[in-house]
Motif scaffolding. Structure first.
Motif, PDB file in Angstrom:
ATOM      1  N   ASN A   1       0.820  -1.210   0.000  1.00 20.38           N
ATOM      2  CA  ASN A   1       0.000   0.000   0.000  1.00 20.38           C
ATOM      3  C   ASN A   1       0.859   1.268   0.000  1.00 20.38           C
ATOM      4  N   ASN A   2       2.153   1.091  -0.309  1.00 25.89           N
ATOM      5  CA  ASN A   2       3.110   2.206  -0.336  1.00 25.89           C
ATOM      6  C   ASN A   2       3.294   2.868   1.029  1.00 25.89           C
ATOM      7  N   GLN A   3       3.120   2.092   2.083  1.00 27.26           N
ATOM      8  CA  GLN A   3       3.315   2.581   3.439  1.00 27.26           C
ATOM      9  C   GLN A   3       4.718   2.216   3.919  1.00 27.26           C
ATOM     10  N   LEU A   4       5.449   3.195   4.447  1.00 30.84           N
ATOM     11  CA  LEU A   4       6.765   2.919   5.011  1.00 30.84           C
ATOM     12  C   LEU A   4       6.634   1.959   6.183  1.00 30.84           C
ATOM     13  N   VAL A   5       7.544   0.959   6.248  1.00 34.57           N
ATOM     14  CA  VAL A   5       7.488  -0.021   7.332  1.00 34.57           C
ATOM     15  C   VAL A   5       8.876  -0.267   7.906  1.00 34.57           C
ATOM     16  N   ILE A   6       8.884  -0.697   9.166  1.00 30.59           N
ATOM     17  CA  ILE A   6      10.105  -1.192   9.797  1.00 30.59           C
ATOM     18  C   ILE A   6       9.773  -2.522  10.462  1.00 30.59           C
ATOM     19  N   TYR A   7      10.825  -3.282  10.762  1.00 34.47           N
ATOM     20  CA  TYR A   7      10.654  -4.594  11.400  1.00 34.47           C
ATOM     21  C   TYR A   7      11.079  -4.470  12.860  1.00 34.47           C
ATOM     22  N   THR A   8      10.213  -4.891  13.795  1.00 33.09           N
ATOM     23  CA  THR A   8      10.486  -4.764  15.229  1.00 33.09           C
ATOM     24  C   THR A   8      10.397  -6.132  15.897  1.00 33.09           C
ATOM     25  N   LYS A   9      10.595  -6.154  17.218  1.00 32.23           N
ATOM     26  CA  LYS A   9      10.510  -7.401  17.982  1.00 32.23           C
ATOM     27  C   LYS A   9       9.129  -8.030  17.926  1.00 32.23           C
ATOM     28  N   THR A  10       8.122  -7.223  17.630  1.00 33.87           N
ATOM     29  CA  THR A  10       6.755  -7.745  17.578  1.00 33.87           C
ATOM     30  C   THR A  10       6.192  -7.765  16.164  1.00 33.87           C
ATOM     31  N   GLY A  11       7.061  -7.568  15.162  1.00 27.07           N
ATOM     32  CA  GLY A  11       6.609  -7.662  13.781  1.00 27.07           C
ATOM     33  C   GLY A  11       6.750  -6.350  13.033  1.00 27.07           C
ATOM     34  N   PHE A  12       6.143  -6.285  11.842  1.00 27.99           N
ATOM     35  CA  PHE A  12       6.230  -5.083  11.020  1.00 27.99           C
ATOM     36  C   PHE A  12       5.330  -3.980  11.583  1.00 27.99           C
ATOM     37  N   LYS A  13       5.854  -2.751  11.518  1.00 28.93           N
ATOM     38  CA  LYS A  13       5.106  -1.583  11.974  1.00 28.93           C
ATOM     39  C   LYS A  13       5.157  -0.505  10.905  1.00 28.93           C
ATOM     40  N   ALA A  14       4.059   0.214  10.760  1.00 29.65           N
ATOM     41  CA  ALA A  14       4.022   1.367   9.863  1.00 29.65           C
ATOM     42  C   ALA A  14       4.709   2.547  10.545  1.00 29.65           C
ATOM     43  N   VAL A  15       5.467   3.319   9.768  1.00 28.87           N
ATOM     44  CA  VAL A  15       6.161   4.490  10.318  1.00 28.87           C
ATOM     45  C   VAL A  15       5.964   5.676   9.376  1.00 28.87           C
ATOM     46  N   ASP A  16       6.156   6.879   9.929  1.00 26.50           N
ATOM     47  CA  ASP A  16       6.123   8.060   9.080  1.00 26.50           C
ATOM     48  C   ASP A  16       7.535   8.348   8.568  1.00 26.50           C
ATOM     49  N   GLU A  17       7.707   9.468   7.872  1.00 22.35           N
ATOM     50  CA  GLU A  17       8.991   9.760   7.246  1.00 22.35           C
ATOM     51  C   GLU A  17      10.095  10.059   8.252  1.00 22.35           C
ATOM     52  N   THR A  18       9.713  10.358   9.489  1.00 23.19           N
ATOM     53  CA  THR A  18      10.726  10.612  10.528  1.00 23.19           C
ATOM     54  C   THR A  18      11.015   9.367  11.363  1.00 23.19           C
ATOM     55  N   GLY A  19      10.348   8.243  11.038  1.00 26.54           N
ATOM     56  CA  GLY A  19      10.601   6.987  11.737  1.00 26.54           C
ATOM     57  C   GLY A  19       9.705   6.730  12.924  1.00 26.54           C
ATOM     58  N   ASN A  20       8.730   7.596  13.180  1.00 20.31           N
ATOM     59  CA  ASN A  20       7.800   7.393  14.289  1.00 20.31           C
ATOM     60  C   ASN A  20       6.770   6.326  13.919  1.00 20.31           C
ATOM     61  N   ILE A  21       6.524   5.411  14.847  1.00 20.70           N
ATOM     62  CA  ILE A  21       5.575   4.322  14.590  1.00 20.70           C
ATOM     63  C   ILE A  21       4.156   4.865  14.564  1.00 20.70           C
ATOM     64  N   LEU A  22       3.416   4.474  13.534  1.00 21.21           N
ATOM     65  CA  LEU A  22       2.021   4.873  13.382  1.00 21.21           C
ATOM     66  C   LEU A  22       1.120   3.762  13.892  1.00 21.21           C
TER      67      LEU A  22
ATOM     68  N   ASP B   1      -2.363   1.715  14.642  1.00 19.51           N
ATOM     69  CA  ASP B   1      -3.636   1.410  13.972  1.00 19.51           C
ATOM     70  C   ASP B   1      -3.600   1.644  12.463  1.00 19.51           C
ATOM     71  N   VAL B   2      -2.416   1.470  11.871  1.00 21.67           N
ATOM     72  CA  VAL B   2      -2.299   1.562  10.423  1.00 21.67           C
ATOM     73  C   VAL B   2      -2.053   0.160   9.873  1.00 21.67           C
ATOM     74  N   ALA B   3      -2.954  -0.327   9.026  1.00 18.60           N
ATOM     75  CA  ALA B   3      -2.823  -1.670   8.459  1.00 18.60           C
ATOM     76  C   ALA B   3      -1.654  -1.711   7.478  1.00 18.60           C
ATOM     77  N   ILE B   4      -0.884  -2.770   7.522  1.00 19.68           N
ATOM     78  CA  ILE B   4       0.238  -2.935   6.600  1.00 19.68           C
ATOM     79  C   ILE B   4       0.139  -4.288   5.917  1.00 19.68           C
ATOM     80  N   ASP B   5       0.718  -4.365   4.743  1.00 22.35           N
ATOM     81  CA  ASP B   5       0.635  -5.593   3.944  1.00 22.35           C
ATOM     82  C   ASP B   5       2.014  -5.903   3.371  1.00 22.35           C
ATOM     83  N   ILE B   6       2.783  -6.695   4.126  1.00 26.22           N
ATOM     84  CA  ILE B   6       4.129  -7.075   3.691  1.00 26.22           C
ATOM     85  C   ILE B   6       4.530  -8.344   4.431  1.00 26.22           C
TER      86      ILE B   6
END
Length: 521
Positions: free
Chosen positions: A429-450, A452-457
């Protein structure tokens, strides 16, 4: 039964075992088919990418589940054994197999972390109901004249079942049919349930008719453990043995994931297949032309089936403590070889060497506990055997989870490379993501975790994206990660545990025990 003081030949020895002994031994075989068929693929299934039908958990999550629940399984018989004595063996087995059948079936369908944790814990309860009953049936149907052979047959069934289960699963699961492991387990458990219902007959002494309540019986079990642990000679030995069980469990917890992440098993399969298709069939499938991680680690059980009698004969006159020390050294060498190279042949060599160390050390542990037990307290002391198994499983889960996740997991090292190269990874969905201890998380351009944002990866998507953005194919990227981040260095954690364990045993035997003996005199 009583066959004491009789000179039994082999045929007479076999005939001396009554029907319940053989029923218990056969049930043990099928229970091990179920357990190890599932357990051999469990560590991989928990963390495998969702696009190949894995659960996609992080290594931290997978390690926590497998370590804590399996460890608890070895603690629960303190309670389930008391229950079995009260309600009888037949009812206990029926309850155990019912729980196991439901548990194995459900495990193939739950996909959330806490859902899997809960069902696996439910399954562990069923396994804990079975474990003390099978051993008790064998104990009650053997005597001094045939108990050595009886338990030899019983533990042979453990290893035969422990080899058959993963072998069948490895041959049938392909790349993504993890469900087959749970289906086979259900079938094996149902066969056992039919054995109990149609063949197994409860004897009068299978039910404890004492006036002691269940609560009092359980309290007495814990009291007995506490009394035994007051002997520092036993307690320190048990603490040292945590190292062995921590190391042993890496065979199931960490090595399968390591092979899946880093080893090109097609090269291994083709090399062995060119030499002997029969040998190649033990570790893989000709149609897929790859060696399976669960079949490779299954060589441990295969080696035990083939070599245990020979190893036992070689070490029969060794002092138990010396056999344990030498066994730990051999185990450390084996695990070191298995993890050092990206070469499947060295992994096989390491597993076989590991098995030799296991065959040398593990049986002598029980013998040494019996040796240091005060007369009349042998059963009391043997009741503590499960304690280092419990703690060792929990620690092994943490190493396989948190430590492997940081040092060696391919997905984590791919993210390290993405960060080092300044690469942004996006989902479908063209959403920036990072990988954490609890799985993939959506982040904004500054790296802050978003939130309740659904991700698909998936994990495989993430790794493929990083490889593409550094202009490498999958094989070259894997080699680049290996050369850059050295995931095999986790071996020093395992070798360190092995060295610390055998050095502690040497100190325990040469210094501490001798000091206690001098104080007694």
């Amino acid at each position: 039964m009583n066959t004491e003081n009789k000179n039994l030949g082999f045929i007479g020895l076999m005939k001396s075992f009554p029907k319940p002994f053989w029923v218990a031994s056969i049930m043990e075989l099928f229970e091990r088919v179920a357990w190890y068929g599932m357990f051999a693929i469990l560590a991989m299934y928990l963390v495998a990418s969702k696009d190949i039908n894995g659960l996609g958990f992080t290594d931290d999550q997978g390690g926590a589940i497998i370590g804590f629940v399996t460890g608890t399984l070895y603690f629960l018989p303190l309670i389930t054994g008391a229950i079995a004595d009260k309600i009888g063996y037949k009812k206990s087995l029926i309850i155990a197999y019912t729980i196991l059948a439901i548990g194995y079936f459900a495990l193939g369908y739950v996909d959330s972390y806490w859902g899997f944790f809960a069902v696996f814990m439910f399954l562990a309860l069923g396994a804990a109901m079975f474990k003390p009953v099978a051993s008790a049936i064998v104990t009650r149907n053997t005597d001094k004249s045939n108990s050595s052979m009886g338990f030899g047959i019983f533990y042979m069934m453990v290893n035969v079942g422990g080899w058959i289960g993963p072998f069948i699963v490895g041959k049938m699961r392909g790349e993504s049919n993890w469900q087959i492991a749970f289906n086979i387990a259900v079938i094996a458990v149902i066969i056992n349930l039919l054995f109990v219902l149609l063949v197994f007959k409860e004897e009068k002494n299978d039910i404890n008719e004492t006036k002691q309540s269940l609560n009092e019986t359980i309290k007495q079990s814990f009291s007995n453990i506490w009394e035994a642990l007051k002997d520092s000679r036993l307690t320190i030995l048990l603490v040292i043995m945590i190292g062995f069980w921590t190391l042993f469990n890496q065979l199931f917890y960490t090595l399968p994931k390591y092979i899946a992440d880093w080893v090109d098993t097609s090269k291994l399969f083709n090399t062995i297949n060119d030499f002997s298709p029969i040998l190649a069939s033990l570790i893989g499938d000709a149609q897929e032309a790859v060696a399976k991680p669960e079949l490779l680690i299954n060589l441990d059980a295969f080696a035990i089936i083939i070599f245990q009698i020979l190893i036992s004969y070689i070490i029969i006159k060794w002092k138990p403590i010396n056999a344990m020390i030498i066994g730990f050294i051999i185990v450390s060498v084996g695990i070191g070889l298995a993890f050092y190279f990206r070469d499947g042949l060295f992994i096989i060599l390491g597993i076989v060497i590991f098995a030799i160390g296991e065959m040398t050390a593990n049986p002598k542990f029980s013998a040494y506990i019996a040796e240091i037990s005060p007369k009349g307290k042998e059963a009391l002391y043997m009741g503590t055997y499960f304690l280092p198994v419990f703690v060792g499983n929990v620690i092994a889960g943490w190493i396989s989870g948190s430590v492997y996740g940081k040092m060696s997991a391919k997905i984590s090292l791919a993210q390290n490379e993405a960060i080092a190269q300044g690469i942004d990874i996006i989902d479908k969905n063209n959403q920036l993501v990072i990988y954490t201890k609890t799985g993939f998380k959506a982040v904004d351009e500054t790296g802050n975790i978003l939130k309740d944002v659904a991700i698909d990866i998936t994990k495989n998507d993430y790794i493929a994206q990083v490889a593409e953005k550094v202009n490498m194919n999958a094989a070259d990227f894997t080699q680049h990660l290996w050369d850059t981040y050295h995931p095999n260095e986790i071996l020093w954690v395992f070798v360190g545990i092995g060295i610390l364990t055998f050095l502690s045993l040497i100190f325990y035997d040469k210094v501490y025990v001798k000091r206690l003996d001098r104080l007694k005199t």
